[in-house]
Design an enzyme around this catalytic site. Structure first.
Site, PDB file in Angstrom:
ATOM      1  N   LYS A  23      73.766  63.977  13.741  1.00 41.39           N
ATOM      2  CA  LYS A  23      73.019  64.301  14.967  1.00 41.39           C
ATOM      3  C   LYS A  23      73.945  65.035  15.931  1.00 41.39           C
ATOM      4  CE  LYS A  23      70.071  62.064  18.469  1.00 41.39           C
ATOM      5  NZ  LYS A  23      69.600  60.766  18.991  1.00 41.39           N
ATOM      6  N   SER A  58      64.646  60.718  19.756  1.00 35.04           N
ATOM      7  CA  SER A  58      65.281  62.006  19.879  1.00 35.04           C
ATOM      8  C   SER A  58      65.912  62.524  18.599  1.00 35.04           C
ATOM      9  CB  SER A  58      66.378  61.930  20.945  1.00 35.04           C
ATOM     10  OG  SER A  58      67.399  61.031  20.533  1.00 35.04           O
ATOM     11  N   SER A  99      65.556  56.016  19.358  1.00 40.15           N
ATOM     12  CA  SER A  99      65.767  57.361  18.815  1.00 40.15           C
ATOM     13  C   SER A  99      66.212  57.415  17.364  1.00 40.15           C
ATOM     14  CB  SER A  99      66.778  58.123  19.666  1.00 40.15           C
ATOM     15  OG  SER A  99      66.190  58.479  20.886  1.00 40.15           O
TER      16      SER A  99
END
Lengths: 98, 500, 494
Positions: free
Chosen positions: C77, C152, C176
């Site tokens: 990420k 996210s 997330s």
């Protein structure tokens, strides 16, 4: 109903150092009023006798020894700088002293 | 209408608030392992943590906590069983994260005091300064303002930032409002910072160099009508960087406030800057709107809860308090209060003590540091301690006088030479060819000459009027260009004139 | 090969059947093939990945003892700092920034020989539940490209579901990791707060953020968790104790005699029927495996969302202050430093980020602190107490991970509150610092899209997540006959 005025948002934007257009101020003030109404619920249950939690786990006293560790090289330190001069970060003029 | 200082004091009472920032002398920074050595090349002592790079996290330096607790204990504070770091949020380019990791409502030390002595018209008087809190925080980077007026922030075209200093552990010591000092407010402010500095130095927690910024004082000053309860509006003079300036800044602010109040104007609550050259203060940038620092507990750090036995261990290793040390020295040296105060004021106590420890007589050691050396320091507007003369030099000079190898007058030349960087005392004596004329025949020749020149004086001496000998001795000293030992001359002269 | 599990890939590497270079190339090829549709990656580090793979192969050839996942590729990420590799956090603000250091997670991945393929898309600074708030582009759900992949960490979950990587790293501040896992039919774990170092994780909300493993099955996640987890002296909030044995727990997938607590408040109104149905089937499976299902009540959970939307914005208003155009990132505007800061922050931050910064600034400001931030922190205490109570009645707690399956891109962009409701079931664990996992519970009948089953355990009891998760996963797998992702559209077939 919480009412966040345009002037409130303008002041918050100043504290947060974000330039905002008139439109944005209008938009955010109405949006924030709605959000604040929703989150104001926390006040319903937050009694005086409830201690606040700022850290999820009850830890204390996390220290390191007073020892030196390698620093970045100046090149690495300055590698992201939008501007530099004399091995220093070059920034626009600063208006006042804190 | 501005008031004289005396008139001001008749009408107003000054109230002080002193905030002293001390850079701790740890090897590494407050929250990372970067070095804290002063004067390194720019941005060579930085890392992701102290540059505030995205993702970096702080870890507290244990030594910094230990030092802060030691400071708190030395200032008679309570040590909080539980304290926390907080973020103080405001934007400034020298602050990498745009928040300062500090402490807010839970400082590590609180509620102490410090007694300071000030020389007053009624003799040396003690004032108690109450300490509100002692807390930990981190220093900021340094900016160089380029273009425009040299080095000044106003009118600069741009600035250059060096973050070597960012993140150096800083302790802030905050007093409660100090009232009741009356006309001595400036002296009390100075004595407080001086005493605090002595304590910090004795603790070994900081090099307390005001000129390098490792000890900085913010002086809050307000005036209220005598007898009034409510405090007047204060101004905060930032980063005053010498003891003398602390005293001058407070006095200057008192006069400025009084002048405003007398004109019926308001004192504005603002930060101000003190200027060494003019001796007055000018306002910092006025902010149209108030800052709101939005303090909240620092989520990246966990609370500090020092164990009792840790605190006691630190307490047990505290050095002798400077005030106790002074009492001890005063007793052992048999010095009157005024002289003691003079040494403290001139900041030469350490030097005198070391000189004495090297074998010099306390009275002589003191008279050198307070006399000739202080005079030169004064002339050069420098603290005596920063002149390039050491207790070693002074002890040597004193010893040479004792051995008759120097006269007081010659010794002054030697001391001046040392201060001018000409070398150590021995070297100067050699280089300048300084020598006490102790050869009896050479001295006798000069004595005979002086008697010839002033026969009527010689007669008086022969007649038993001993004080008259001074004129003859003076002539001898002049002839020998001061290189003679006056006592020796006196002895030989009196003998020669049948008076010994 | 790319559809196999990370553990299977690792076994093939160990047996010499496959090299890491081959495996890495296969994934890079897959990215080339499908990522223009999925848009999971912001940056693919082909060269770096292949170099790493060659290195692992050479070490293996030399007979070096390598860690279990050595040579297996992973998607990172973009909120996680990797030295020399662009790290943007999905924001315009950090365009062009190459960090001069590695996060602890990256350092551990590297030393375990895991191949980092590149950086995945995310909502800007991890603020969002759909990955639509990325300043670059939205990521698409491999199950239906018109839908969101969650957020996210939508890039990481989409990369897993599209077989672009068998492993990924996510971060979870309010859900997330877990919510994207739920809506993409993958597995995601939010470890106990302090269980995985945050050093080098670009902070959104420091007291809530937690990095964790993302995978296509529970055992893979356990292996990855063991690589990245454990004490780190660079993070003051890192727990100084060994991780519980996670892989062992995943292998010992038994729930016999365990008490599973169903949280009364995390179901019912607002939850999609198909999601609830799959959740209840999961409960039945657990009961069949010998667990006792009990109902528990966490009455303060209804305040969790409100507390979260005060605490997270407050912390982010401070954490994101450092993006000021002085030391790194973009710079725009004329005039003084202050004016340049104002202009840069206006340009560099997206709408949602600004909204949260302003909200947080308000919640911390003098006169409002007690009513907002202070009250939210008290709610946090109440939520922790609810968990404590519940854990006296059950070993683990369960709920649907997200109230709905993936919604359409654009559907909720103009309604922040509706968007915030996505995290209603995941937020309480973040507030209390406890751990949670999301595993696929099946496809919702009404839309054929994946739903997630959330298991929560107490602090430092992450092993229970793997133990229960693996048991349920095995039961569902035998019920379905094939992994859930085998039912996803085959994106590669052009």
């Amino acid at each position: 109903m919480s009412k966040i005025t345009r002037a409130d948002v303008a002041n918050l934007a100043r504290l947060a150092r974000i330039e905002m257009t008139e439109d944005e101020l209008d938009h955010l003030s109405s949006e924030l009023s709605v959000i604040l109404d929703a989150v104001a619920r926390v006040q319903e249950v937050a009694g005086k006798d409830v201690p606040p939690t700022s850290h999820p786990l009850p830890m204390t006293n996390v220290f390191r020894e007073d020892e030196n560790r390698p620093s970045l090289t100046p090149d690495e330190a300055l590698s992201g700088a939008p501007a530099k001069e004399e091995q220093r970060f070059k920034v626009p003029k600063i208006l006042g002293e804190e | 209408m501005s008031l004289t200082y005396e008139k001001l004091i008749d009408k107003y009472e000054p109230v002080l608030g002193l905030e002293v920032h001390v850079e701790l002398g740890t090897k590494s920074k407050m929250f990372c392992g970067c070095s804290t050595v002063f004067g390194a090349e720019p941005n060579t002592q930085t890392c992701p943590v102290c540059l505030g790079l995205p993702g970096a996290l702080p870890v507290v330096n244990a030594k910094a906590i230990e030092y802060t607790i030691a400071i708190g204990l030395a200032l008679n504070c309570s040590i909080a069983p539980f304290s926390r770091f907080a973020r103080k949020n405001y934007f400034y380019p020298d602050m990498p994260k745009n928040f300062q990791t500090s402490q807010y409502d839970e400082p590590i030390c609180f509620g102490g005091y410090l007694d300071v002595k000030v020389d007053t018209d009624e003799g040396v008087k003690e004032f108690r300064i109450e300490i509100e809190r002692v807390h930990m925080e981190e220093d900021t980077g340094k900016s160089l303002h380029m273009g425009g007026a040299t080095g000044r922030i106003h009118g600069a075209d741009y600035s250059l930032l060096d973050y070597n200093r960012a993140g150096i552990p800083l302790v802030e010591i905050v007093t409660k409002p100090v009232a009741g000092t009356g006309k001595y407010a400036p002296e009390v402010a100075r004595a407080y910072v001086s005493e605090l500095r002595d304590i910090l130095r004795s603790l070994g927690v900081s090099d307390v160099k005001m000129e390098q910024g490792s000890l900085r004082c913010d002086a809050n000053v307000s005036l209220r009508l005598i007898g009034a309860e409510k405090l007047g509006t204060r101004s905060e003079t930032k980063n005053v960087n010498s003891l003398r300036s602390v005293e001058r800044a407070v006095r200057s602010e008192m006069l400025r406030h009084a002048a405003l109040l007398e004109k019926g104007e308001r004192v504005i609550q603002e930060t101000r800057h003190f200027h060494e050259d003019t001796g007055d203060t000018t306002p910092g940038r006025s902010k149209e709107q108030a800052e709101d620092y939005r303090y909240f507990p620092e989520p990246d750090l966990v609370p500090v809860a020092p164990a009792k036995d840790w605190i006691e261990k630190i307490r047990a290793t505290l050095p002798e308090k400077p005030s106790a040390r002074r009492t001890r020295l005063q007793e052992s040296w048999q010095v009157p209060d005024k002289e003691m105060a003079a040494m403290i004021n001139a900041d030469v106590l350490d030097q005198v003590e070391q000189t004495v420890n090297l074998g010099a007589d306390p009275t002589r050691a003191r008279s050198w540091w307070l006399g000739e050396i202080a005079r030169i320091a004064n002339e050069r507007e420098l603290p005596a301690s920063s002149l390039p003369i050491t207790p070693n030099d002074v002890a040597e000079v004193v010893a040479l006088i004792g051995k008759g190898e120097l006269t007081d007058k010659l010794a002054r030349q030697v001391v001046e030479g040392v201060i001018n960087g000409e070398g150590r005392p021995r070297e100067i004596i050699e280089k300048r060819g300084i020598k006490v004329v102790s050869d009896d025949s050479a001295l006798m020749a000069a004595i005979v000459n002086s008697i010839k020149a002033q026969p009527e004086v010689a007669e008086k001496v022969r007649g038993g009027h001993i004080p008259a000998a001074g004129a003859l001795i003076g002539a001898v000293m002049k002839e020998t260009k001061g290189q003679a030992d006056a006592a020796k001359v006196r002895e030989l002269l009196l003998k020669h004139l049948g008076q010994a | 090969m790319i559809e196999k599990s990370a553990t299977q890939m690792a076994a093939a590497l160990q047996s010499g059947e496959l090299t890491s270079v081959e495996l890495t190339k296969a994934h890079l090829a897959r990215i080339d093939e499908v990522d223009d549709k999925v848009k999971a990656f912001l940056h693919v580090d082909k060269e770096g990945a292949l170099k790493q793979a060659e290195n692992v192969d050479a070490r293996r050839k030399a007979g070096e003892k390598l860690s279990p996942l050595a040579g297996v590729p992973l998607a990172l990420k973009d909120v996680m700092v990797q030295k020399g590799i662009p790290t943007t956090c999905g924001s315009k603000m950090l365009e062009g920034w190459r960090p001069p250091y590695d996060s602890t997670v990256v350092a551990r991945l590297k030393s375990a020989g895991i191949i980092i393929l590149g950086k995945t898309n995310m909502d800007e600074f991890a603020m969002g539940s759909s990955t639509e708030n990325s300043a670059c582009f939205p990521t698409h759900n491999p199950w239906d490209l018109t839908r969101i992949p969650g957020g996210s960490g939508g890039g990481s979950s989409a990369a897993l579901a599209a077989f672009e990587a068998p492993l990924a790293i996510g971060t979870d501040t309010g859900g997330s990791i877990r919510q994207p896992a739920a809506v993409t039919g993958t597995v995601g774990v939010k470890p106990t707060y302090g269980g995985v170092s945050r050093y080098g994780l670009v902070a959104f909300s420091s007291s809530l953020d937690q990095a964790g493993p993302c995978a296509r099955n529970v055992l893979d996640a356990a292996y990855l968790h063991e690589v990245i987890g454990g004490y780190d002296p660079l993070d003051s909030t890192s727990i100084n104790a060994p991780l519980p044995p996670l892989v062992q727990a995943a292998k010992n997938a038994s729930v016999t005699g365990m008490k599973i607590g169903v949280i009364k408040e995390l179901q019912g109104e607002g939850y999609q029927a198909g999601v609830l149905k799959r959740f209840n089937e999961g409960l039945e499976e657990l009961a069949k495996l010998g667990a006792e299902i009990v109902e528990v009540s966490c009455p303060n959970f209804e305040y969790a969302l409100a507390a979260y939307y005060l605490i997270a914005p407050s912390e982010c208003s401070s954490n994101l202050a450092r993006f000021d155009a002085m030391r790194y990132g973009i710079r725009t505007g004329e005039g003084s430093a202050e004016e340049v800061m104002n202009a840069t922050r206006e340009l560099g931050f997206g709408k949602e980020v600004k909204r949260r910064i302003i909200l947080g600034t308000y919640a911390l400001s003098s006169g409002y602190y007690d009513a907002y931030y202070g009250s939210a922190q008290k709610v946090r205490t109440l939520i922790s107490r609810d968990f404590e109570q519940a854990f006296t009645k059950a070993d683990v707690l369960v709920s649907p991970t997200a109230p709905t399956t993936a919604f359409k891109i654009g559907e909720k962009s103009n309604d922040p509150i509706a968007m915030y409701l996505n995290d209603i079931a995941t937020i309480p664990t973040n507030l209390a610092g406890v751990c949670g996992i999301s595993i696929p519970s099946g496809l919702a009948e009404e839309d054929g899209l994946p739903a997630g089953f959330q298991i929560m355990a107490g602090a430092m009891k992450d092993d229970l997540l793997y133990q229960v998760g693996a048991a349920l996963e095995a039961a569902l797998l035998s019920k379905w006959g094939a992994p859930i992702l085998s039912g996803a559209p085959k994106l590669g077939a052009k």
